[in-house]
Motif scaffolding. Structure first.
Motif, PDB file in Angstrom:
ATOM      1  N   LYS A  86     -21.813   1.054 -17.797  1.00 57.83           N
ATOM      2  CA  LYS A  86     -22.436   1.948 -16.610  1.00 57.83           C
ATOM      3  C   LYS A  86     -21.104   2.012 -15.768  1.00 57.83           C
ATOM      4  O   LYS A  86     -20.464   1.171 -15.789  1.00 57.83           O
ATOM      5  N   THR A  87     -20.661   2.741 -14.638  1.00 61.17           N
ATOM      6  CA  THR A  87     -19.891   3.491 -14.147  1.00 61.17           C
ATOM      7  C   THR A  87     -19.553   3.429 -12.675  1.00 61.17           C
ATOM      8  O   THR A  87     -21.300   3.121 -12.136  1.00 61.17           O
ATOM      9  N   LYS A  88     -18.724   2.947 -11.796  1.00 61.24           N
ATOM     10  CA  LYS A  88     -19.010   2.522 -10.482  1.00 61.24           C
ATOM     11  C   LYS A  88     -18.250   3.546  -9.809  1.00 61.24           C
ATOM     12  O   LYS A  88     -17.266   4.439 -10.366  1.00 61.24           O
ATOM     13  N   LYS A  89     -18.472   4.660  -8.642  1.00 61.91           N
ATOM     14  CA  LYS A  89     -18.044   5.269  -8.539  1.00 61.91           C
ATOM     15  C   LYS A  89     -17.003   4.666  -6.823  1.00 61.91           C
ATOM     16  O   LYS A  89     -17.464   4.225  -6.693  1.00 61.91           O
ATOM     17  N   ILE A  90     -15.640   5.843  -7.036  1.00 60.38           N
ATOM     18  CA  ILE A  90     -14.677   4.730  -6.220  1.00 60.38           C
ATOM     19  C   ILE A  90     -14.916   5.772  -4.885  1.00 60.38           C
ATOM     20  O   ILE A  90     -14.460   6.685  -5.327  1.00 60.38           O
ATOM     21  N   GLN A  91     -14.782   5.116  -3.799  1.00 56.08           N
ATOM     22  CA  GLN A  91     -14.746   6.270  -2.157  1.00 56.08           C
ATOM     23  C   GLN A  91     -12.955   5.427  -2.101  1.00 56.08           C
ATOM     24  O   GLN A  91     -12.548   4.215  -2.113  1.00 56.08           O
ATOM     25  N   ILE A  92     -12.134   6.859  -2.161  1.00 56.56           N
ATOM     26  CA  ILE A  92     -10.971   6.305  -1.485  1.00 56.56           C
ATOM     27  C   ILE A  92     -10.546   7.094  -0.017  1.00 56.56           C
ATOM     28  O   ILE A  92     -11.017   7.935  -0.394  1.00 56.56           O
ATOM     29  N   ASP A  93     -10.305   6.847   0.992  1.00 57.58           N
ATOM     30  CA  ASP A  93      -9.548   7.262   2.441  1.00 57.58           C
ATOM     31  C   ASP A  93      -9.172   8.081   2.081  1.00 57.58           C
ATOM     32  O   ASP A  93      -7.645   6.405   2.211  1.00 57.58           O
ATOM     33  N   GLU A  94      -8.551   8.621   1.724  1.00 54.94           N
ATOM     34  CA  GLU A  94      -6.568   9.549   1.378  1.00 54.94           C
ATOM     35  C   GLU A  94      -6.429   9.770   3.101  1.00 54.94           C
ATOM     36  O   GLU A  94      -6.923  10.435   4.199  1.00 54.94           O
ATOM     37  N   SER A  95      -4.726   9.379   2.930  1.00 54.17           N
ATOM     38  CA  SER A  95      -4.729   9.536   3.867  1.00 54.17           C
ATOM     39  C   SER A  95      -3.817  11.498   4.250  1.00 54.17           C
ATOM     40  O   SER A  95      -3.701  11.402   3.601  1.00 54.17           O
ATOM     41  N   THR A  96      -3.610  11.845   5.979  1.00 54.68           N
ATOM     42  CA  THR A  96      -2.354  12.847   5.913  1.00 54.68           C
ATOM     43  C   THR A  96      -0.976  12.575   5.686  1.00 54.68           C
ATOM     44  O   THR A  96      -0.902  13.736   5.150  1.00 54.68           O
ATOM     45  N   LYS A  97      -0.883  11.699   5.845  1.00 52.52           N
ATOM     46  CA  LYS A  97       0.472  11.688   5.492  1.00 52.52           C
ATOM     47  C   LYS A  97       1.507  12.532   3.961  1.00 52.52           C
ATOM     48  O   LYS A  97       0.740  11.598   2.995  1.00 52.52           O
ATOM     49  N   SER A  98       2.147  12.442   4.022  1.00 52.74           N
ATOM     50  CA  SER A  98       2.647  12.841   2.248  1.00 52.74           C
ATOM     51  C   SER A  98       3.744  11.258   1.996  1.00 52.74           C
ATOM     52  O   SER A  98       3.976  10.600   2.726  1.00 52.74           O
ATOM     53  N   ILE A  99       2.878  10.840   0.653  1.00 49.93           N
ATOM     54  CA  ILE A  99       3.983   9.755   0.096  1.00 49.93           C
ATOM     55  C   ILE A  99       4.973  10.929   0.127  1.00 49.93           C
ATOM     56  O   ILE A  99       6.277   9.320  -0.205  1.00 49.93           O
ATOM     57  N   LEU A 100       6.204  11.118   0.148  1.00 49.02           N
ATOM     58  CA  LEU A 100       7.456  11.601   0.112  1.00 49.02           C
ATOM     59  C   LEU A 100       8.203  10.804   1.320  1.00 49.02           C
ATOM     60  O   LEU A 100       9.804  10.847   1.096  1.00 49.02           O
ATOM     61  N   SER A 101       7.220  10.753   2.615  1.00 52.19           N
ATOM     62  CA  SER A 101       8.148  10.297   4.017  1.00 52.19           C
ATOM     63  C   SER A 101       8.258   8.632   3.405  1.00 52.19           C
ATOM     64  O   SER A 101       9.143   8.151   4.226  1.00 52.19           O
ATOM     65  N   PHE A 102       6.927   8.261   2.161  1.00 52.86           N
ATOM     66  CA  PHE A 102       7.542   6.765   2.133  1.00 52.86           C
ATOM     67  C   PHE A 102       7.938   6.438   0.703  1.00 52.86           C
ATOM     68  O   PHE A 102       8.880   4.865   0.746  1.00 52.86           O
ATOM     69  N   ALA A 103       7.601   7.153  -0.123  1.00 52.76           N
ATOM     70  CA  ALA A 103       9.022   6.429  -1.737  1.00 52.76           C
ATOM     71  C   ALA A 103       9.267   7.892  -2.614  1.00 52.76           C
ATOM     72  O   ALA A 103       8.611   9.162  -2.242  1.00 52.76           O
TER      73      ALA A 103
ATOM     74  N   MET B 223       2.597   7.902 -11.742  1.00 58.44           N
ATOM     75  CA  MET B 223       2.271   7.935 -10.687  1.00 58.44           C
ATOM     76  C   MET B 223       1.940   6.267  -9.370  1.00 58.44           C
ATOM     77  O   MET B 223       2.640   5.669 -10.301  1.00 58.44           O
ATOM     78  N   ALA B 224       2.609   6.985  -8.432  1.00 61.82           N
ATOM     79  CA  ALA B 224       2.411   6.256  -7.305  1.00 61.82           C
ATOM     80  C   ALA B 224       1.194   6.484  -6.599  1.00 61.82           C
ATOM     81  O   ALA B 224       0.584   7.586  -5.753  1.00 61.82           O
ATOM     82  N   ARG B 225       1.143   5.395  -5.274  1.00 59.07           N
ATOM     83  CA  ARG B 225       0.334   5.263  -4.642  1.00 59.07           C
ATOM     84  C   ARG B 225       0.662   3.892  -4.042  1.00 59.07           C
ATOM     85  O   ARG B 225       1.560   3.301  -3.858  1.00 59.07           O
ATOM     86  N   ILE B 226       0.818   4.373  -2.070  1.00 58.72           N
ATOM     87  CA  ILE B 226       1.073   3.662  -0.459  1.00 58.72           C
ATOM     88  C   ILE B 226      -0.252   2.918  -0.342  1.00 58.72           C
ATOM     89  O   ILE B 226      -1.254   4.619   0.251  1.00 58.72           O
ATOM     90  N   ILE B 227      -0.088   2.090   0.333  1.00 59.38           N
ATOM     91  CA  ILE B 227      -1.353   1.408   0.981  1.00 59.38           C
ATOM     92  C   ILE B 227      -0.301   0.921   1.639  1.00 59.38           C
ATOM     93  O   ILE B 227       0.377   0.212   1.934  1.00 59.38           O
ATOM     94  N   ASP B 228      -0.449   1.258   3.431  1.00 58.84           N
ATOM     95  CA  ASP B 228       0.038   0.603   3.932  1.00 58.84           C
ATOM     96  C   ASP B 228      -1.044   0.125   5.565  1.00 58.84           C
ATOM     97  O   ASP B 228      -2.278  -0.168   5.021  1.00 58.84           O
ATOM     98  N   ASN B 229      -0.610  -1.005   6.095  1.00 59.34           N
ATOM     99  CA  ASN B 229      -1.239  -1.906   7.067  1.00 59.34           C
ATOM    100  C   ASN B 229      -2.225  -2.802   6.019  1.00 59.34           C
ATOM    101  O   ASN B 229      -3.519  -3.004   7.198  1.00 59.34           O
ATOM    102  N   ILE B 230      -1.707  -3.259   5.916  1.00 59.91           N
ATOM    103  CA  ILE B 230      -2.376  -4.250   4.818  1.00 59.91           C
ATOM    104  C   ILE B 230      -1.857  -5.923   5.744  1.00 59.91           C
ATOM    105  O   ILE B 230      -0.464  -5.973   6.188  1.00 59.91           O
ATOM    106  N   ARG B 231      -2.469  -6.896   5.825  1.00 60.82           N
ATOM    107  CA  ARG B 231      -2.044  -8.169   6.004  1.00 60.82           C
ATOM    108  C   ARG B 231      -2.433  -9.225   5.159  1.00 60.82           C
ATOM    109  O   ARG B 231      -3.249  -8.794   3.869  1.00 60.82           O
TER     110      ARG B 231
END
Length: 140
Positions: free
Chosen positions: A70-87, A101-109
């Motif tokens: 069984k596979t699950k569809k994963i929904q990711i809400d992408e930001s319009t910000k460029s990753i190059l401004s972070f890393a 590959m890298a992914r930035i996740i922000d606004n985390i508590r």
């Protein structure tokens, strides 16, 4: 490696007894035993790195039981910000690392993880710490 059976059932239908599952997996070269009816203990041989995760074991169970995965569809809400401004990542040797590959996740508590994640980690033999550490352990 300890794996909760309920977690495996999210990926593959297991409609055999514990003993039948143990027998079928042992024929595929996987050593498995039940800690209790809800937890399996798996000894992974060096040549079976594909089974070093819950999804990897679910695929193996899918194969030995001849059941679809069984596979699950994963929904990711992408930001319009460029990753190059972070890393920035620079691969110095493409022979040793053909893809990175890298992914930035922000606004985390940092807070405690949800109870169901804590239970899964405990069942898998890991101690829950917080949402950041637990997310990493859960994925790995």
């Amino acid at each position: 490696m300890r794996i909760p059976v309920d977690w495996l059932k999210e990926f593959v239908e297991i409609d055999v007894t514990h003993q039948e599952l143990v027998e079928k997996l042992s024929l595929s070269g996987t050593e498995i035993s039940f800690v209790d009816p809800n937890i399996i203990e798996v000894e992974i041989l060096p040549n079976r790195g594909d089974c070093l995760s819950v999804i990897g074991m679910a695929r193996e169970i899918s194969a030995v039981l001849n059941k679809p995965i069984k596979t699950k569809k994963i929904q990711i809400d992408e930001s319009t910000k460029s990753i190059l401004s972070f890393a920035k990542v620079e691969v110095e040797n493409y022979d040793l690392c053909p893809r990175y590959m890298a992914r930035i996740i922000d606004n985390i508590r940092v807070v405690p993880s949800p109870e169901y994640i804590q239970k899964r980690l405990l069942d898998a033999g890991m101690r829950p710490i917080n949402n950041i550490v637990d997310a990493t352990n859960y994925c790995m």
